[in-house]
Design a protein around this motif. Structure first.
Motif, PDB file in Angstrom:
ATOM      1  N   LEU A  16       7.855   4.117  -0.994  1.00 46.98           N
ATOM      2  CA  LEU A  16       6.965   3.947  -1.952  1.00 46.98           C
ATOM      3  C   LEU A  16       6.843   2.169  -1.834  1.00 46.98           C
ATOM      4  O   LEU A  16       7.689   1.386  -1.498  1.00 46.98           O
ATOM      5  CB  LEU A  16       7.286   3.916  -3.409  1.00 46.98           C
ATOM      6  CG  LEU A  16       7.310   5.245  -3.797  1.00 46.98           C
ATOM      7  CD1 LEU A  16       8.084   5.695  -5.319  1.00 46.98           C
ATOM      8  CD2 LEU A  16       5.830   6.075  -4.064  1.00 46.98           C
ATOM      9  N   ARG A  80       2.007   8.046  -8.727  1.00 43.94           N
ATOM     10  CA  ARG A  80       0.954   6.896  -8.308  1.00 43.94           C
ATOM     11  C   ARG A  80       0.418   6.461  -9.497  1.00 43.94           C
ATOM     12  O   ARG A  80      -0.110   5.140  -9.513  1.00 43.94           O
ATOM     13  CB  ARG A  80      -0.142   7.869  -7.494  1.00 43.94           C
ATOM     14  CG  ARG A  80       0.070   8.413  -6.423  1.00 43.94           C
ATOM     15  CD  ARG A  80      -1.121   9.226  -5.702  1.00 43.94           C
ATOM     16  NE  ARG A  80      -1.437  10.424  -6.437  1.00 43.94           N
ATOM     17  CZ  ARG A  80      -0.955  11.435  -5.958  1.00 43.94           C
ATOM     18  NH1 ARG A  80      -0.090  11.744  -5.340  1.00 43.94           N
ATOM     19  NH2 ARG A  80      -1.409  12.694  -6.757  1.00 43.94           N
ATOM     20  N   ILE A  85       3.854   0.895  -9.527  1.00 40.06           N
ATOM     21  CA  ILE A  85       3.886   1.807  -8.512  1.00 40.06           C
ATOM     22  C   ILE A  85       2.288   1.163  -7.587  1.00 40.06           C
ATOM     23  O   ILE A  85       1.479   1.520  -8.363  1.00 40.06           O
ATOM     24  CB  ILE A  85       3.971   3.066  -8.403  1.00 40.06           C
ATOM     25  CG1 ILE A  85       5.524   3.215  -8.721  1.00 40.06           C
ATOM     26  CG2 ILE A  85       3.597   3.743  -7.115  1.00 40.06           C
ATOM     27  CD1 ILE A  85       6.442   2.668  -7.862  1.00 40.06           C
ATOM     28  N   PHE A  88       2.149   5.443  -2.032  1.00 38.69           N
ATOM     29  CA  PHE A  88       3.159   5.913  -0.947  1.00 38.69           C
ATOM     30  C   PHE A  88       2.617   5.337   0.395  1.00 38.69           C
ATOM     31  O   PHE A  88       1.753   5.044   0.576  1.00 38.69           O
ATOM     32  CB  PHE A  88       3.220   7.431  -0.945  1.00 38.69           C
ATOM     33  CG  PHE A  88       3.638   8.355  -1.761  1.00 38.69           C
ATOM     34  CD1 PHE A  88       5.030   8.555  -1.704  1.00 38.69           C
ATOM     35  CD2 PHE A  88       3.343   8.930  -2.937  1.00 38.69           C
ATOM     36  CE1 PHE A  88       5.790   9.309  -2.563  1.00 38.69           C
ATOM     37  CE2 PHE A  88       3.799   9.551  -3.958  1.00 38.69           C
ATOM     38  CZ  PHE A  88       5.119   9.687  -3.627  1.00 38.69           C
TER      39      PHE A  88
END
Length: 175
Positions: A16, A80, A85, A88
């Motif tokens: 990630l 997500r 974050i 990916f």
């Protein structure tokens, strides 16, 4: 006849990316959601307000690993939208899988050092070093400390007296 299924064999590590300077926040948020996350840490000497301090930071800034199955048991959707974050890492349309052996090697390295951080500094107090350049070339010394980003302090024995000497880290190698 029953067939026992090993859930662990269907699990993989994926890579990630986090938003800039949000590694720690992203890791915390993912753990709060129950995900198995691994963010390798590094111990570095940094200058802060004129003083050298030890700082723990991500070994791979903006990257961390998450242990997931291929969508059967783990819900990937919340990942997500997790705070911190970005996404990916993908190869084409497939999320990047990371070999279990690499994760184990990183974890073993951290465990071996006694703290959860890989030490990236070359020399430590008390290490024997050899001076490789300048008028003291070839002499043995004892590493004392880092003094800013461009200098190190070593103890050198001259005429049976220990003398402190400031050098560039590039002028030393481990004895």
């Amino acid at each position: 006849m029953s067939v026992e299924m090993n859930v662990e064999t269907d699990r993989n590590w994926f890579l990630l990316t986090s938003k800039p300077h949000k590694d720690e926040v992203a890791e915390f948020q993912l753990r709060n959601q129950g995900y198995d996350v691994y963010r390798p840490l590094a111990k570095r000497l940094r200058t802060h307000r004129g003083k050298i301090i030890t700082k723990i930071e991500s070994l791979f800034p903006r990257y961390m690993f998450i242990h997931l199955d291929d969508g059967v048991n783990d819900n990937w959707a919340p990942i997500r939208s997790t705070t911190g974050i970005s996404s990916f890492v993908r190869f084409g349309t497939e999320p990047a899988r990371v070999p279990e052996a690499l994760i184990r090697a990183l974890q073993e390295q951290e465990a071996m050092l006694g703290e959860r951080a890989i030490d990236l500094d070359s020399f430590h107090t008390g290490d024997k070093v050899v001076i490789t350049d300048g008028p003291f070339r070839g002499l043995d010394a004892i590493f004392q400390k880092y003094d800013g980003q461009e200098r190190v302090i070593v103890l050198l024995e001259i005429l049976h007296k220990q003398t402190k000497l400031a050098l560039s880290p590039a002028q030393l190698y481990a004895a």
